[in-house]
Design a protein around this motif. Structure first.
Motif, PDB file in Angstrom:
ATOM      1  N   ALA A 142       0.930  -0.858  -0.172  1.00 34.24           N
ATOM      2  CA  ALA A 142      -0.541  -0.120   0.173  1.00 34.24           C
ATOM      3  C   ALA A 142       0.774   0.847   0.012  1.00 34.24           C
ATOM      4  CB  ALA A 142      -0.449  -0.232   1.295  1.00 34.24           C
ATOM      5  N   HIS A 143       2.023   1.207   1.032  1.00 35.88           N
ATOM      6  CA  HIS A 143       3.370   2.562   1.000  1.00 35.88           C
ATOM      7  C   HIS A 143       3.707   2.893  -0.511  1.00 35.88           C
ATOM      8  CE1 HIS A 143       3.561   3.294   4.965  1.00 35.88           C
ATOM      9  NE2 HIS A 143       3.930   1.890   5.357  1.00 35.88           N
ATOM     10  N   GLY A 144       4.080   1.792  -1.634  1.00 36.94           N
ATOM     11  CA  GLY A 144       4.012   1.523  -2.789  1.00 36.94           C
ATOM     12  C   GLY A 144       3.022   2.476  -3.957  1.00 36.94           C
ATOM     13  N   LEU A 145       2.286   1.606  -3.270  1.00 37.62           N
ATOM     14  CA  LEU A 145       1.343   1.653  -4.712  1.00 37.62           C
ATOM     15  C   LEU A 145       0.693   3.049  -4.422  1.00 37.62           C
ATOM     16  CD1 LEU A 145      -0.907   0.868  -6.114  1.00 37.62           C
ATOM     17  CD2 LEU A 145      -2.503   0.503  -4.057  1.00 37.62           C
ATOM     18  N   PHE A 146       0.773   4.142  -3.317  1.00 36.99           N
ATOM     19  CA  PHE A 146      -0.148   5.267  -2.776  1.00 36.99           C
ATOM     20  C   PHE A 146       1.573   6.202  -3.108  1.00 36.99           C
ATOM     21  CE2 PHE A 146      -3.724   4.043  -1.295  1.00 36.99           C
ATOM     22  CZ  PHE A 146      -4.279   4.970  -1.620  1.00 36.99           C
ATOM     23  N   ALA A 147       2.472   5.659  -3.237  1.00 35.61           N
ATOM     24  CA  ALA A 147       3.368   6.581  -3.511  1.00 35.61           C
ATOM     25  C   ALA A 147       4.138   6.874  -5.405  1.00 35.61           C
ATOM     26  CB  ALA A 147       5.094   5.483  -2.996  1.00 35.61           C
ATOM     27  N   ARG A 148       3.380   5.932  -6.073  1.00 40.97           N
ATOM     28  CA  ARG A 148       3.421   5.475  -7.196  1.00 40.97           C
ATOM     29  C   ARG A 148       2.649   5.843  -7.806  1.00 40.97           C
ATOM     30  NH1 ARG A 148       6.579   6.574  -9.876  1.00 40.97           N
ATOM     31  NH2 ARG A 148       5.753   5.488 -11.377  1.00 40.97           N
ATOM     32  N   LEU A 149       1.359   6.442  -7.681  1.00 41.85           N
ATOM     33  CA  LEU A 149       0.060   6.737  -7.591  1.00 41.85           C
ATOM     34  C   LEU A 149       0.254   8.445  -8.156  1.00 41.85           C
ATOM     35  CD1 LEU A 149      -3.297   7.481  -7.417  1.00 41.85           C
ATOM     36  CD2 LEU A 149      -2.626   7.508  -5.262  1.00 41.85           C
ATOM     37  N   TRP A 150       1.212   9.025  -6.829  1.00 44.29           N
ATOM     38  CA  TRP A 150       2.049  10.342  -7.526  1.00 44.29           C
ATOM     39  C   TRP A 150       3.133   9.966  -7.434  1.00 44.29           C
ATOM     40  CZ3 TRP A 150      -2.580  12.273  -5.886  1.00 44.29           C
ATOM     41  CH2 TRP A 150      -3.124  12.209  -5.152  1.00 44.29           C
ATOM     42  N   LYS A 151       3.472   9.329  -8.867  1.00 42.17           N
ATOM     43  CA  LYS A 151       4.359   9.350  -9.440  1.00 42.17           C
ATOM     44  C   LYS A 151       5.997   9.400  -8.437  1.00 42.17           C
ATOM     45  CE  LYS A 151       1.382   9.464 -12.954  1.00 42.17           C
ATOM     46  NZ  LYS A 151       1.385   8.482 -13.176  1.00 42.17           N
ATOM     47  N   ILE A 152       6.125   8.894  -7.202  1.00 42.94           N
ATOM     48  CA  ILE A 152       7.067   9.123  -6.141  1.00 42.94           C
ATOM     49  C   ILE A 152       7.940   7.670  -6.812  1.00 42.94           C
ATOM     50  CG2 ILE A 152       7.959   8.791  -4.114  1.00 42.94           C
ATOM     51  CD1 ILE A 152       5.849  10.966  -3.238  1.00 42.94           C
ATOM     52  N   ARG A 153       9.344   7.891  -7.340  1.00 45.89           N
ATOM     53  CA  ARG A 153       9.765   6.202  -7.722  1.00 45.89           C
ATOM     54  C   ARG A 153      10.098   5.504  -6.682  1.00 45.89           C
ATOM     55  NH1 ARG A 153      15.172   4.399  -8.840  1.00 45.89           N
ATOM     56  NH2 ARG A 153      16.386   6.482  -7.732  1.00 45.89           N
ATOM     57  N   VAL A 154       9.552   4.064  -6.599  1.00 45.43           N
ATOM     58  CA  VAL A 154       9.563   3.490  -5.405  1.00 45.43           C
ATOM     59  C   VAL A 154      11.277   2.432  -5.375  1.00 45.43           C
ATOM     60  CG1 VAL A 154       9.393   0.493  -4.225  1.00 45.43           C
ATOM     61  CG2 VAL A 154       7.259   2.971  -5.275  1.00 45.43           C
ATOM     62  N   LYS A 155      12.541   2.698  -5.605  1.00 43.38           N
ATOM     63  CA  LYS A 155      13.523   1.910  -5.369  1.00 43.38           C
ATOM     64  C   LYS A 155      13.345   0.577  -5.286  1.00 43.38           C
ATOM     65  CE  LYS A 155      16.578   6.160  -4.183  1.00 43.38           C
ATOM     66  NZ  LYS A 155      17.605   6.400  -3.085  1.00 43.38           N
ATOM     67  N   THR A 156      13.052   0.255  -4.249  1.00 46.27           N
ATOM     68  CA  THR A 156      13.683  -1.234  -3.718  1.00 46.27           C
ATOM     69  C   THR A 156      12.598  -1.350  -3.037  1.00 46.27           C
ATOM     70  OG1 THR A 156      15.268  -1.154  -2.204  1.00 46.27           O
ATOM     71  CG2 THR A 156      15.972  -1.454  -4.500  1.00 46.27           C
ATOM     72  N   THR A 157      12.139  -2.949  -2.596  1.00 39.95           N
ATOM     73  CA  THR A 157      11.000  -4.322  -1.786  1.00 39.95           C
ATOM     74  C   THR A 157      12.105  -4.335  -0.958  1.00 39.95           C
ATOM     75  OG1 THR A 157      10.412  -4.795  -2.913  1.00 39.95           O
ATOM     76  CG2 THR A 157       8.837  -3.157  -3.283  1.00 39.95           C
ATOM     77  N   GLY A 158      11.315  -5.288   0.108  1.00 37.80           N
ATOM     78  CA  GLY A 158      12.469  -6.055   0.441  1.00 37.80           C
ATOM     79  C   GLY A 158      12.285  -6.612   1.579  1.00 37.80           C
ATOM     80  N   LEU A 159      13.052  -7.250   2.711  1.00 34.47           N
ATOM     81  CA  LEU A 159      12.969  -7.558   4.017  1.00 34.47           C
ATOM     82  C   LEU A 159      13.990  -6.867   4.800  1.00 34.47           C
ATOM     83  CD1 LEU A 159      12.426 -11.371   3.079  1.00 34.47           C
ATOM     84  CD2 LEU A 159      10.334  -9.932   3.686  1.00 34.47           C
ATOM     85  N   ALA A 160      13.265  -6.362   6.296  1.00 36.85           N
ATOM     86  CA  ALA A 160      14.007  -6.129   7.521  1.00 36.85           C
ATOM     87  C   ALA A 160      14.161  -7.077   8.149  1.00 36.85           C
ATOM     88  CB  ALA A 160      13.475  -5.304   7.515  1.00 36.85           C
ATOM     89  N   PHE A 161      15.791  -7.486   8.678  1.00 38.01           N
ATOM     90  CA  PHE A 161      15.577  -8.311  10.016  1.00 38.01           C
ATOM     91  C   PHE A 161      15.882  -7.599  10.412  1.00 38.01           C
ATOM     92  CE2 PHE A 161      15.843 -10.325   6.343  1.00 38.01           C
ATOM     93  CZ  PHE A 161      15.330 -11.664   6.018  1.00 38.01           C
ATOM     94  N   PHE A 162      15.770  -8.065  12.352  1.00 34.73           N
ATOM     95  CA  PHE A 162      16.451  -7.417  13.335  1.00 34.73           C
ATOM     96  C   PHE A 162      16.448  -8.284  14.698  1.00 34.73           C
ATOM     97  CE2 PHE A 162      15.529  -5.521  17.795  1.00 34.73           C
ATOM     98  CZ  PHE A 162      16.194  -4.405  17.787  1.00 34.73           C
ATOM     99  N   GLY A 163      17.291  -8.778  14.968  1.00 35.61           N
ATOM    100  CA  GLY A 163      17.558  -9.771  15.609  1.00 35.61           C
ATOM    101  C   GLY A 163      16.593 -11.437  14.563  1.00 35.61           C
ATOM    102  N   PRO A 164      15.914 -11.315  15.673  1.00 30.56           N
ATOM    103  CA  PRO A 164      14.546 -12.951  15.614  1.00 30.56           C
ATOM    104  C   PRO A 164      13.376 -12.423  14.699  1.00 30.56           C
ATOM    105  CG  PRO A 164      14.480 -12.281  17.596  1.00 30.56           C
ATOM    106  CD  PRO A 164      15.591 -11.657  16.798  1.00 30.56           C
TER     107      PRO A 164
END
Length: 471
Positions: A142-164
């Motif tokens: 949803a973040h990326g969807l609305f960013a692209r709606l307003w022509k804001i480029r999305v560089k990457t997606t991915g996973l974030a790890f904080f310990g376990p």
């Protein structure tokens, strides 16, 4: 379901090893940002582009609903935290919650770790993984969807790890994001929590439908023994000891239930009710009646009396009405925590001419949004009725508990993510709001700093009381 725990732990270990080797193999895509490791991919970027273009006419007006939901969630979580802190510091901590930190991470097995199985269904790693995947994917998409709606480029997606612990992320172009109109930025920031609200509603409806189709009433659940209000000044005995004055009562009380004599009648009261502070404060106190249910220590959902089913309060009432007072009956109950049936040989008392068991149903009505949700749930699942699966019991319970955690984790993430602190979407959302209202970056930064310290202070107060209560 306890046997499933073994398989779940094995799955946890195997999943951890699998994730470790995959990340190690693709470590060129893994970047460190403070304590967090980010695994960057391009997954979902084309879908965001397509969806934002395909549904542009719907998404643009929807952005105002998204922003409004952000403000509602932010106001709700600030109110909830403030109210929770006040209740926590102004009321005694229930015995079963004393070992549970007030700021407890939502981690697998926490109901078992803290002995809270009666409050929550088990949170297996399998549940946690599925729920987190649904929460994270919908939130970040949803973040990326609305960013692209307003022509804001999305560089990457991915996973974030904080310990376990792990989550997902999208990485918009920060420079383009900062140059976008404030309302566009606000809709992008609130889009993730709005998606979680949508998932909360969607899976709530799925859980409701599954429950209706897969469960049936089996017994009646009482949550209190019969009580009467007694004048403290009329207490003549505690146990076998005579009461010379109200001030001597605390010294006569023992751990557990105490036998109380007042007005030549017998009652029972826990020691916690007979402290000097309570006796000095109240002239009248509710004590347990000397009734069959209390004498026999009946607990669990009552499924039958003398073989007659008691699947509702009406059926229970009908059975008692058609039984002669003083008769010895067999009361069968089911302990849903241990999954065990129990039988009690009980001599029924008499009250107002009919057989009397001595159980009660305490209705803790709540106001506000929480009360509204409870009323909606009670229309489908009566809190005073025990329901059991109508087919493959373990599998049905597994699916229901999984849906329950998906619903709960979605609403918790939606609320907590709108807290106005720096690491969450709510931090930037709050800053942009103050900036828009005042037109001053200086005031926006100060307000943002004040609200952050206020929240940290509230959490510190709760933790301090919890720590002191451990000793």
């Amino acid at each position: 379901m306890d046997s499933f725990l073994v398989y779940d732990v094995i799955f946890l270990i195997l999943f951890g090893l699998f994730a470790f080797f995959i990340l190690r193999k693709n470590r060129s895509s893994l970047k460190r940002q403070g304590w967090i490791f980010l695994y960057h991919t391009k997954v979902g970027l084309k879908l965001m582009d397509w969806a934002s273009s395909k549904f542009e006419k719907v998404l643009k007006p929807l952005s105002y609903v998204v922003m409004t939901s952000g403000y509602i969630l932010m106001g709700s979580i600030l109110w909830l935290i403030s109210k929770t802190v006040w209740i926590y510091i102004s009321s005694p901590i229930p015995e079963q919650l004393k070992n549970l930190p007030p700021i407890a991470p939502l981690i697998p097995y926490f109901p078992k770790l803290f002995g809270l199985e009666s409050f929550f269904p088990p949170l297996y790693f399998t549940y946690f993984l599925v729920a987190l995947a649904i929460v994270a994917v919908s939130h970040e998409f949803a973040h990326g969807l609305f960013a692209r709606l307003w022509k804001i480029r999305v560089k990457t997606t991915g996973l974030a790890f904080f310990g376990p612990f792990f989550g997902a992320f999208v990485e918009p172009d920060e420079k383009q994001m900062a140059r976008a109109p404030k309302k566009h930025q606000l809709s992008v920031l609130a889009a993730g929590t709005f998606a979680n609200i949508v998932m909360f509603i969607l899976f709530g409806l799925i859980m409701w439908a599954f429950f209706v189709l897969s469960f049936a009433p089996t017994g009646i659940e009482f949550n209190a023994y019969a009580q009467s209000v007694v004048n403290v000044s009329q207490i003549t005995h505690v146990g076998n000891s005579s009461v010379l004055s109200v001030a001597t009562i605390p010294a006569l009380a023992v751990e557990g239930l105490n036998k109380i004599t007042a007005n030549n009648k017998t009652y029972y009261a826990p020691k916690e009710t007979l402290t000097a502070e309570i006796l000095a404060k109240y002239k009248q106190l509710p004590f347990f009646d000397d009734a069959p249910a209390l004498r026999e220590n009946i607990f669990g959902a009552i499924t039958s009396i003398d073989g007659k089913l008691t699947r509702s309060q009406k059926e229970l009432s009908d059975v008692l009405s058609n039984t002669v007072p003083g008769k010895t009956v067999i009361v069968t109950t089911f302990d849903k925590t241990k999954k065990e049936a129990h039988s009690y040989e009980v001599v029924l008392d008499e009250k107002k001419g009919i057989a009397y068991l001595g159980i009660g149903f305490y209705n803790n009505e709540r106001g506000g949004f929480g009360g509204l949700i409870n009323k909606g749930i009670s229309k489908v699942k009566n809190p005073n009725i025990y329901y059991s699966p109508t087919w493959d019991g373990d599998f049905v319970q597994f699916i229901y508990d999984l849906l329950w955690w998906i619903v709960i984790i979605n609403i918790l993430v939606a609320l907590m993510n709108m807290l106005p602190v720096s690491i969450l979407d709510g931090g930037r959302f709050f800053y942009l709001t103050i900036l828009g209202l005042t037109g001053s970056a200086k005031w926006a930064k100060k307000s943002y700093s004040w609200i952050t310290w206020f929240i940290l202070l509230l959490l510190a107060i709760m933790m301090a009381k919890w720590f002191l209560n451990l000793f």
